[in-house]
Design a protein around this motif. Structure first.
Motif, PDB file in Angstrom:
ATOM      1  N   LEU A  87       6.972  10.398  27.324  1.00  0.00           N
ATOM      2  CA  LEU A  87       6.665   9.157  26.629  1.00  0.00           C
ATOM      3  C   LEU A  87       7.933   8.436  26.182  1.00  0.00           C
ATOM      4  O   LEU A  87       8.858   9.042  25.673  1.00  0.00           O
ATOM      5  CB  LEU A  87       5.798   9.442  25.396  1.00  0.00           C
ATOM      6  N   GLN A  96       7.313  11.314  37.065  1.00  0.00           N
ATOM      7  CA  GLN A  96       5.977  10.819  37.345  1.00  0.00           C
ATOM      8  C   GLN A  96       5.070  11.278  36.206  1.00  0.00           C
ATOM      9  O   GLN A  96       5.086  12.429  35.812  1.00  0.00           O
ATOM     10  CB  GLN A  96       5.482  11.370  38.685  1.00  0.00           C
ATOM     11  N   ARG A 100       5.179   7.492  30.481  1.00  0.00           N
ATOM     12  CA  ARG A 100       4.552   6.221  30.103  1.00  0.00           C
ATOM     13  C   ARG A 100       5.457   5.497  29.116  1.00  0.00           C
ATOM     14  O   ARG A 100       6.211   6.119  28.364  1.00  0.00           O
ATOM     15  CB  ARG A 100       3.176   6.448  29.479  1.00  0.00           C
ATOM     16  N   LYS A 128       5.984   2.016  26.341  1.00  0.00           N
ATOM     17  CA  LYS A 128       5.290   1.062  25.480  1.00  0.00           C
ATOM     18  C   LYS A 128       6.285   0.447  24.508  1.00  0.00           C
ATOM     19  O   LYS A 128       7.080   1.157  23.889  1.00  0.00           O
ATOM     20  CB  LYS A 128       4.179   1.768  24.694  1.00  0.00           C
ATOM     21  N   GLU A 149       0.967  -2.807  25.220  1.00  0.00           N
ATOM     22  CA  GLU A 149       0.167  -1.946  26.095  1.00  0.00           C
ATOM     23  C   GLU A 149       1.052  -0.904  26.775  1.00  0.00           C
ATOM     24  O   GLU A 149       2.249  -1.111  26.977  1.00  0.00           O
ATOM     25  CB  GLU A 149      -0.526  -2.790  27.170  1.00  0.00           C
ATOM     26  N   TRP A 150       0.422   0.209  27.171  1.00  0.00           N
ATOM     27  CA  TRP A 150       1.139   1.240  27.909  1.00  0.00           C
ATOM     28  C   TRP A 150       1.448   0.770  29.329  1.00  0.00           C
ATOM     29  O   TRP A 150       0.639   0.083  29.961  1.00  0.00           O
ATOM     30  CB  TRP A 150       0.312   2.519  27.986  1.00  0.00           C
ATOM     31  N   ILE A 151       2.615   1.166  29.830  1.00  0.00           N
ATOM     32  CA  ILE A 151       3.043   0.906  31.205  1.00  0.00           C
ATOM     33  C   ILE A 151       3.249   2.258  31.875  1.00  0.00           C
ATOM     34  O   ILE A 151       3.935   3.128  31.346  1.00  0.00           O
ATOM     35  CB  ILE A 151       4.362   0.104  31.232  1.00  0.00           C
ATOM     36  N   SER A 152       2.664   2.443  33.033  1.00  0.00           N
ATOM     37  CA  SER A 152       2.809   3.719  33.741  1.00  0.00           C
ATOM     38  C   SER A 152       4.194   3.838  34.353  1.00  0.00           C
ATOM     39  O   SER A 152       4.913   2.841  34.501  1.00  0.00           O
ATOM     40  CB  SER A 152       1.751   3.843  34.839  1.00  0.00           C
ATOM     41  N   ALA A 153       4.555   5.054  34.734  1.00  0.00           N
ATOM     42  CA  ALA A 153       5.834   5.267  35.404  1.00  0.00           C
ATOM     43  C   ALA A 153       5.907   4.469  36.702  1.00  0.00           C
ATOM     44  O   ALA A 153       6.954   3.902  37.037  1.00  0.00           O
ATOM     45  CB  ALA A 153       6.048   6.760  35.676  1.00  0.00           C
ATOM     46  N   GLU A 171       4.320   1.635  37.393  1.00  0.00           N
ATOM     47  CA  GLU A 171       4.512   0.222  37.049  1.00  0.00           C
ATOM     48  C   GLU A 171       5.949  -0.040  36.613  1.00  0.00           C
ATOM     49  O   GLU A 171       6.547  -1.058  36.986  1.00  0.00           O
ATOM     50  CB  GLU A 171       3.543  -0.183  35.943  1.00  0.00           C
TER      51      GLU A 171
END
Length: 269
Positions: free
Chosen positions: A112, A131, A134, A136, A171-175, A177
């Protein structure tokens, strides 16, 4: 050589100094002490002739969960804005150290990344992420403003519209993204993250430090004024918002384990 501090581990090998943030129970959230220790470690590495590259990572399941909200709440309760107004506060010491650091800085984002855990990526030269990591930027959900020139540096990395979503939405952003938009350079399987990041750091460390410094300076010196101006703008906004209605509601909700409700606040709060 490996040394262990309470909150920051230091390991040297092949002219690479690995700094590991070590507050896993707090998801490596930055309290004043961690801000200060990391700032000191960067200054020490910059001046150490045996260090060519610094690699930064976190212990446990988080890279960093951002600013320690317990400490922020105490700061607000005391009626002060120490972080935004006092140069000696660890937050400002760290930002100054990141700006001044003249050698390659590599990040291995192991999990995180929130707030300063994302902002740091604007100062590193290469960012690797596991991978499943996340990201934020929770500034609006905390009722505060961006920090450490992130309002300037993140758009440079990812473009205006990606940055607008990251900074405005909380908002959360994925790896995936983050990689697609350019926030991180490489994605790695979690078990391969440190091997991959260390291998690249070691390849850089085999090169002459004088040339590494020159390349970094040539890349970063032209944006120095814009970074300084962004910090001033953000600090002013942060000072205005810290302890205000939105920030107070966000911190109260955090303490009470509920979702904040900003809908009843007046415009401008």
């Amino acid at each position: 050589m490996t040394t262990h501090a309470d909150i920051l581990e230091v390991h040297d090998a092949d002219r690479v100094r690995t700094l590991t943030m070590n507050r896993p129970d707090a998801l490596n959230a930055f309290n004043g002490a961690l801000y200060t220790e990391l700032a000191r470690a960067l200054h020490a590495a910059d001046g150490d002739p045996d260090v060519a590259v610094v690699l930064l990572t976190g212990r446990g399941r988080a890279f960093s969960a951002g600013t320690d909200l317990v400490e922020m709440a105490e700061l607000v309760a005391d009626g002060g804005d120490t972080r935004a107004s006092t140069e000696e506060h660890g937050f400002n010491l760290l930002v100054d150290a990141l700006i001044a650091f003249g050698k390659p800085l590599v990040a291995a984002v192991n999990g995180l990344g929130l707030g300063i855990g994302v902002t740091l990526l604007g100062y590193v030269d290469l960012a690797f992420a596991a991978q499943g990591a996340r990201f934020k930027c929770p500034f609006t959900s905390l009722g505060v403003a961006p920090e450490a020139a992130s309002s300037y540096l993140i758009p440079r990395l990812v473009g205006h519209q990606n940055a607008a979503w990251v900074l405005l939405s909380s908002e959360w952003i994925s790896a995936e993204e983050a990689h697609e938009m350019g926030l991180v350079w490489r994605l790695c399987a979690p078990e391969e993250l440190m091997t991959e990041a260390t291998a690249h750091a070691t390849r850089l460390a085999a090169l002459p430090v004088s040339s590494l410094r020159a390349v970094k300076k040539a890349m970063t010196e032209p944006i120095g004024r814009q970074v300084a101006e962004a910090r001033q703008r953000e600090n002013r906004m942060f000072a205005e918002l810290l302890g205000g209605p939105a920030n107070s509601e966000a911190l109260a909700a955090f303490a009470e384990g509920r979702k904040p409700d900003f809908t009843s606040l007046p415009d401008g709060a």
